[in-house]
Design a protein around this motif. Structure first.
Motif, PDB file in Angstrom:
ATOM      1  N   PRO A  43       2.535 -16.532 -16.202  1.00 38.91           N
ATOM      2  CA  PRO A  43       1.252 -15.890 -16.776  1.00 38.91           C
ATOM      3  C   PRO A  43       0.334 -14.903 -15.832  1.00 38.91           C
ATOM      4  CG  PRO A  43       0.889 -17.855 -15.972  1.00 38.91           C
ATOM      5  CD  PRO A  43       2.149 -17.828 -15.786  1.00 38.91           C
ATOM      6  N   GLY A  44      -0.218 -14.057 -16.273  1.00 42.09           N
ATOM      7  CA  GLY A  44      -1.286 -13.191 -15.374  1.00 42.09           C
ATOM      8  C   GLY A  44      -0.760 -11.845 -15.536  1.00 42.09           C
ATOM      9  N   THR A  45      -1.721 -10.775 -14.952  1.00 33.90           N
ATOM     10  CA  THR A  45      -1.283  -9.450 -14.677  1.00 33.90           C
ATOM     11  C   THR A  45      -0.987  -9.123 -13.418  1.00 33.90           C
ATOM     12  OG1 THR A  45      -3.133  -8.868 -16.570  1.00 33.90           O
ATOM     13  CG2 THR A  45      -2.249  -7.116 -15.319  1.00 33.90           C
ATOM     14  N   PHE A  46       0.341  -8.257 -13.612  1.00 38.78           N
ATOM     15  CA  PHE A  46       0.808  -7.590 -12.302  1.00 38.78           C
ATOM     16  C   PHE A  46       1.043  -6.317 -12.105  1.00 38.78           C
ATOM     17  CE2 PHE A  46       2.546 -11.710 -13.458  1.00 38.78           C
ATOM     18  CZ  PHE A  46       2.897 -12.549 -12.470  1.00 38.78           C
ATOM     19  N   LEU A  47       0.950  -5.836 -11.063  1.00 43.37           N
ATOM     20  CA  LEU A  47       1.106  -4.335 -10.721  1.00 43.37           C
ATOM     21  C   LEU A  47       2.557  -4.400 -10.129  1.00 43.37           C
ATOM     22  CD1 LEU A  47      -0.586  -1.583 -10.662  1.00 43.37           C
ATOM     23  CD2 LEU A  47      -0.582  -1.846  -8.247  1.00 43.37           C
ATOM     24  N   PHE A  48       3.452  -3.851 -11.032  1.00 45.08           N
ATOM     25  CA  PHE A  48       4.760  -3.236 -10.937  1.00 45.08           C
ATOM     26  C   PHE A  48       5.316  -2.138 -10.201  1.00 45.08           C
ATOM     27  CE2 PHE A  48       4.657  -6.158 -14.677  1.00 45.08           C
ATOM     28  CZ  PHE A  48       5.187  -7.126 -14.295  1.00 45.08           C
ATOM     29  N   THR A  49       5.758  -2.025  -9.130  1.00 46.39           N
ATOM     30  CA  THR A  49       6.201  -0.774  -8.550  1.00 46.39           C
ATOM     31  C   THR A  49       7.693  -0.871  -8.292  1.00 46.39           C
ATOM     32  OG1 THR A  49       6.257  -1.731  -6.200  1.00 46.39           O
ATOM     33  CG2 THR A  49       3.887  -0.773  -7.324  1.00 46.39           C
ATOM     34  N   LEU A  98       0.921  -1.249   0.045  1.00 47.68           N
ATOM     35  CA  LEU A  98      -0.029  -0.104  -0.134  1.00 47.68           C
ATOM     36  C   LEU A  98       0.749   1.169  -0.016  1.00 47.68           C
ATOM     37  CD1 LEU A  98      -2.705  -1.163   2.600  1.00 47.68           C
ATOM     38  CD2 LEU A  98      -3.357  -0.863   0.225  1.00 47.68           C
ATOM     39  N   MET A  99       2.127   1.376   0.701  1.00 45.97           N
ATOM     40  CA  MET A  99       2.902   2.506   0.553  1.00 45.97           C
ATOM     41  C   MET A  99       3.546   2.399  -0.805  1.00 45.97           C
ATOM     42  SD  MET A  99       3.833   4.996   2.444  1.00 45.97           S
ATOM     43  CE  MET A  99       3.135   4.598   4.063  1.00 45.97           C
ATOM     44  N   ALA A 100       3.846   1.357  -1.176  1.00 49.39           N
ATOM     45  CA  ALA A 100       4.573   1.477  -2.456  1.00 49.39           C
ATOM     46  C   ALA A 100       3.831   2.059  -3.585  1.00 49.39           C
ATOM     47  CB  ALA A 100       4.940  -0.071  -3.070  1.00 49.39           C
ATOM     48  N   TYR A 143      -6.016  -3.460  -1.528  1.00 50.96           N
ATOM     49  CA  TYR A 143      -6.638  -2.109  -1.654  1.00 50.96           C
ATOM     50  C   TYR A 143      -8.108  -1.851  -1.098  1.00 50.96           C
ATOM     51  CZ  TYR A 143      -7.286   2.685  -3.093  1.00 50.96           C
ATOM     52  OH  TYR A 143      -7.402   3.862  -3.209  1.00 50.96           O
ATOM     53  N   GLN A 144      -8.890  -2.453  -1.687  1.00 50.75           N
ATOM     54  CA  GLN A 144     -10.470  -2.492  -1.459  1.00 50.75           C
ATOM     55  C   GLN A 144     -10.513  -2.735   0.093  1.00 50.75           C
ATOM     56  OE1 GLN A 144     -12.230  -1.086  -3.231  1.00 50.75           O
ATOM     57  NE2 GLN A 144     -12.186  -1.565  -5.278  1.00 50.75           N
ATOM     58  N   GLY A 145      -9.915  -3.757   0.626  1.00 53.64           N
ATOM     59  CA  GLY A 145     -10.246  -3.830   1.952  1.00 53.64           C
ATOM     60  C   GLY A 145      -9.583  -2.764   2.931  1.00 53.64           C
ATOM     61  N   PRO A 156      -3.054   4.605   2.498  1.00 52.95           N
ATOM     62  CA  PRO A 156      -2.238   5.615   2.693  1.00 52.95           C
ATOM     63  C   PRO A 156      -2.667   6.994   1.554  1.00 52.95           C
ATOM     64  CG  PRO A 156      -0.883   3.791   2.727  1.00 52.95           C
ATOM     65  CD  PRO A 156      -2.281   3.439   2.249  1.00 52.95           C
ATOM     66  N   CYS A 157      -2.962   6.298   0.478  1.00 51.45           N
ATOM     67  CA  CYS A 157      -3.185   7.459  -0.637  1.00 51.45           C
ATOM     68  C   CYS A 157      -4.333   6.695  -1.594  1.00 51.45           C
ATOM     69  CB  CYS A 157      -2.097   7.696  -1.614  1.00 51.45           C
ATOM     70  SG  CYS A 157      -1.474   6.259  -2.369  1.00 51.45           S
TER      71      CYS A 157
END
Length: 265
Positions: free
Chosen positions: A220-226, A155-157, A249-251, A259-260
């Motif tokens: 495979p699959g979709t990722f959120l890269f930070t 969440l902070m990332a 995030y929804q939770g 945080p944002c």
């Protein structure tokens, strides 16, 4: 060229990043590290009461033509060799608390001839790298780089990283010399980036680096890269599957612990 062999010139490095080039090294340079931390540090500290950085991290990357001097870390009067006269092309990083006194000591090595030598390196001074910095495997500070992010770190990332992109892994190549893995990614959406390294649907694909010892495999699959920019290259921080990020995030948003704000499809 007018500097005497036994002299030491004092300089201060205030910029968050930059480079130094020393032609025909003679004597020594003592480089005091006194960074004015970049705006990202201040904005990150302002995220819902987050405390200011408790340590500063510096990294140095030698030029391929680095010759004629050796670079030492001076910490509380003790010297530690960072770069020998002919270093390998590896980045060296170290951290210190604001209360410690540290400097870089660049000492010329004597040579019988006057052939052209240049001691040159790039540096970064950062106060906004967390306990999970995107540092090369050669750095002791990267011990936790392969550990998956927990929910709080994720969440902070998304709030503080240099880049946040949604996409998939196209390829993984390994560089044994640099001890790095390079992840080729296809980008579906760019949520944020400090510099234009990624373009949604662009070709060629963007790339993200991570220590080789993390053993990244294509999947495979979709990722959120930070992650973070490190000498102009993207380094991985957190990379959850996008569906897992949505759930986390929804939770957090329902509990008002995010945080944002972040756009979630």
């Amino acid at each position: 060229l007018s500097q005497e062999a036994g002299s030491v010139e004092q300089l201060s490095l205030h910029c968050a990043e930059g480079s130094l080039e020393w032609l025909y090294p003679t004597g020594a340079l003592r480089l005091r590290l006194a960074p004015r931390l970049p705006p990202a540090s201040a904005s990150a500290a302002a995220v819902k009461g987050r405390t200011p950085p408790q340590h500063i991290t510096a990294c140095v990357k030698p030029a391929g033509t680095f010759r004629g001097a050796q670079l030492y870390l001076e910490r509380e009067g003790m010297l530690e060799l960072l770069l020998p006269e002919v270093p390998r092309p590896r980045v060296r990083c170290f951290s210190w608390s604001p209360r410690e006194k540290v400097a870089l000591f660049l000492q010329a090595t004597p040579h019988p001839d006057i052939s052209r030598r240049i001691a040159a390196f790039r540096y970064e001074l950062r106060g906004d790298w967390l306990a999970r910095p995107p540092l090369p495997a050669a750095s002791p500070a990267a011990e936790g780089a392969c550990r998956p992010c927990n929910d709080s770190e994720l969440l902070m990332a998304i709030c503080t990283s240099d880049f946040v992109i949604r996409g998939s892994i196209r390829s993984v190549s390994n560089d044994a010399e640099l001890q790095e893995s390079v992840i080729g990614v296809s980008v579906g959406r760019v949520h944020r980036q400090k510099f234009p390294l990624f373009q949604a649907g662009g070709s060629p694909a963007g790339s993200i680096r991570t220590p080789l010892r993390c053993g990244v495999k294509p999947g495979p699959g979709t990722f959120l890269f930070t992650g973070w920019l490190h000498f102009g290259e993207a380094w991985l921080s957190c990379a959850p599957r996008y569906r897992d990020f949505q759930r986390i995030y929804q939770g957090a948003r329902r509990a008002r612990q995010n945080p944002c704000e972040f756009p979630v499809d």
